[in-house]
Design an enzyme around this catalytic site. Structure first.
Site, PDB file in Angstrom:
ATOM      1  N   ASP A  30       1.149 -14.774  -8.256  1.00 46.70           N
ATOM      2  CA  ASP A  30       0.961 -13.381  -8.658  1.00 46.70           C
ATOM      3  C   ASP A  30       1.619 -13.181 -10.016  1.00 46.70           C
ATOM      4  O   ASP A  30       2.750 -13.615 -10.244  1.00 46.70           O
ATOM      5  CB  ASP A  30       1.577 -12.441  -7.605  1.00 46.70           C
ATOM      6  CG  ASP A  30       1.158 -10.994  -7.821  1.00 46.70           C
ATOM      7  OD1 ASP A  30       1.396 -10.463  -8.931  1.00 46.70           O
ATOM      8  OD2 ASP A  30       0.596 -10.396  -6.895  1.00 46.70           O
ATOM      9  N   ILE A  31       0.889 -12.520 -10.927  1.00 48.92           N
ATOM     10  CA  ILE A  31       1.391 -12.362 -12.296  1.00 48.92           C
ATOM     11  C   ILE A  31       2.549 -11.370 -12.385  1.00 48.92           C
ATOM     12  O   ILE A  31       3.337 -11.400 -13.333  1.00 48.92           O
ATOM     13  CB  ILE A  31       0.222 -11.960 -13.252  1.00 48.92           C
ATOM     14  CG1 ILE A  31       0.516 -12.356 -14.681  1.00 48.92           C
ATOM     15  CG2 ILE A  31      -0.113 -10.484 -13.130  1.00 48.92           C
ATOM     16  CD1 ILE A  31      -0.711 -12.339 -15.577  1.00 48.92           C
ATOM     17  N   ASN A  86      -3.594  -5.531   1.337  1.00 50.95           N
ATOM     18  CA  ASN A  86      -3.934  -4.121   1.164  1.00 50.95           C
ATOM     19  C   ASN A  86      -5.449  -3.967   1.135  1.00 50.95           C
ATOM     20  O   ASN A  86      -6.129  -4.681   0.392  1.00 50.95           O
ATOM     21  CB  ASN A  86      -3.334  -3.600  -0.145  1.00 50.95           C
ATOM     22  CG  ASN A  86      -1.822  -3.736  -0.182  1.00 50.95           C
ATOM     23  OD1 ASN A  86      -1.151  -3.545   0.829  1.00 50.95           O
ATOM     24  ND2 ASN A  86      -1.284  -4.090  -1.341  1.00 50.95           N
ATOM     25  N   GLN A  93      -4.518  -1.159  -2.589  1.00 50.43           N
ATOM     26  CA  GLN A  93      -5.303  -2.249  -3.187  1.00 50.43           C
ATOM     27  C   GLN A  93      -5.684  -1.889  -4.623  1.00 50.43           C
ATOM     28  O   GLN A  93      -6.187  -0.788  -4.880  1.00 50.43           O
ATOM     29  CB  GLN A  93      -6.575  -2.510  -2.357  1.00 50.43           C
ATOM     30  CG  GLN A  93      -7.350  -3.725  -2.848  1.00 50.43           C
ATOM     31  CD  GLN A  93      -8.546  -4.076  -1.944  1.00 50.43           C
ATOM     32  OE1 GLN A  93      -8.905  -3.308  -1.045  1.00 50.43           O
ATOM     33  NE2 GLN A  93      -9.144  -5.226  -2.204  1.00 50.43           N
ATOM     34  N   HIS A  99      -7.377 -10.418  -1.060  1.00 51.35           N
ATOM     35  CA  HIS A  99      -6.278 -11.352  -1.332  1.00 51.35           C
ATOM     36  C   HIS A  99      -5.169 -11.147  -0.313  1.00 51.35           C
ATOM     37  O   HIS A  99      -4.867 -10.027   0.080  1.00 51.35           O
ATOM     38  CB  HIS A  99      -5.740 -11.209  -2.755  1.00 51.35           C
ATOM     39  CG  HIS A  99      -5.483  -9.795  -3.173  1.00 51.35           C
ATOM     40  ND1 HIS A  99      -6.497  -8.938  -3.550  1.00 51.35           N
ATOM     41  CD2 HIS A  99      -4.337  -9.088  -3.234  1.00 51.35           C
ATOM     42  CE1 HIS A  99      -5.982  -7.760  -3.846  1.00 51.35           C
ATOM     43  NE2 HIS A  99      -4.679  -7.811  -3.665  1.00 51.35           N
ATOM     44  N   HIS A 101      -1.280 -11.610   0.115  1.00 48.24           N
ATOM     45  CA  HIS A 101       0.000 -11.855  -0.566  1.00 48.24           C
ATOM     46  C   HIS A 101       0.876 -12.704   0.341  1.00 48.24           C
ATOM     47  O   HIS A 101       1.055 -12.373   1.531  1.00 48.24           O
ATOM     48  CB  HIS A 101       0.743 -10.539  -0.812  1.00 48.24           C
ATOM     49  CG  HIS A 101       0.090  -9.584  -1.758  1.00 48.24           C
ATOM     50  ND1 HIS A 101       0.422  -9.510  -3.094  1.00 48.24           N
ATOM     51  CD2 HIS A 101      -0.860  -8.639  -1.575  1.00 48.24           C
ATOM     52  CE1 HIS A 101      -0.281  -8.552  -3.674  1.00 48.24           C
ATOM     53  NE2 HIS A 101      -1.078  -8.007  -2.781  1.00 48.24           N
TER      54      HIS A 101
END
Ligand code: AMP
Ligand code: ZN
Length: 137
Positions: A30-31, A86, A93, A99, A101
């Site tokens: 994750d960025i 989410n 979301q 996705h 997490h």
């Protein structure tokens, strides 16, 4: 899907820090991580959220989840790990390609604060909720 951020990441059109890839899934950092090692696991088949996800896509995604989670565990030795998904803008979301997490946990100040404000329902109300869901399976 051509205008989807995560499809572009899968295709390599947008750079990512890849963790794992197989025929069905792609995992990457994750960025904007909540903790060290915060990873996103996504299906290669575009689907917006859990509601849209075909069963075989879900099966292949969750097949890879323990593998990636255990690699995070080995790499960083967290004390725990939360999986978060989410679905819908109202649920938080922001990217509309499903996705999962994977968020390793270190201590209570590590960046993820979960507060569960639980509610009390009577057993007959819970039974009614269960029936309402069952009727739609
Ligand atoms: P959500 O709010 O559940 O939709 O989570 C979307 C996640 O995608 C956020 O945690 C973002 O930090 C992450 N994200 C957005 N753009 C990128 C990107 N280009 N590379 C990696 N992670 C991203
Ligand atoms: Zn997509």
């Amino acid at each position: 899907m051509s205008d989807c951020l995560f499809c572009k990441i899968i295709n390599g059109d947008i750079p990512s820090s890849k963790v794992y890839e197989d025929e069905h899934v792609y995992a990457f950092m994750d960025i904007m991580p909540l903790t060290k090692g915060h990873t996103l696991l996504i299906p290669k088949t575009h689907c917006q959220d859990l509601f849209e996800m075909p069963q075989d896509v879900a099966a292949n995604l969750y097949k890879a989840a323990p593998k990636v989670a255990n690699a995070i565990k080995q790499a960083f030795n967290p004390v725990g790990l939360n999986t978060v998904n989410n679905n819908g803008a109202a649920a938080g979301q922001t990217v509309f390609h499903y996705h999962l997490h994977l968020i390793p946990r270190y201590d209570e100040t590590d960046g993820l604060h979960l507060q569960w404000n639980t509610k009390k329902f009577e057993m007959n109300e819970l039974a009614n909720f269960a029936q309402a869901i069952q009727e739609n399976l």
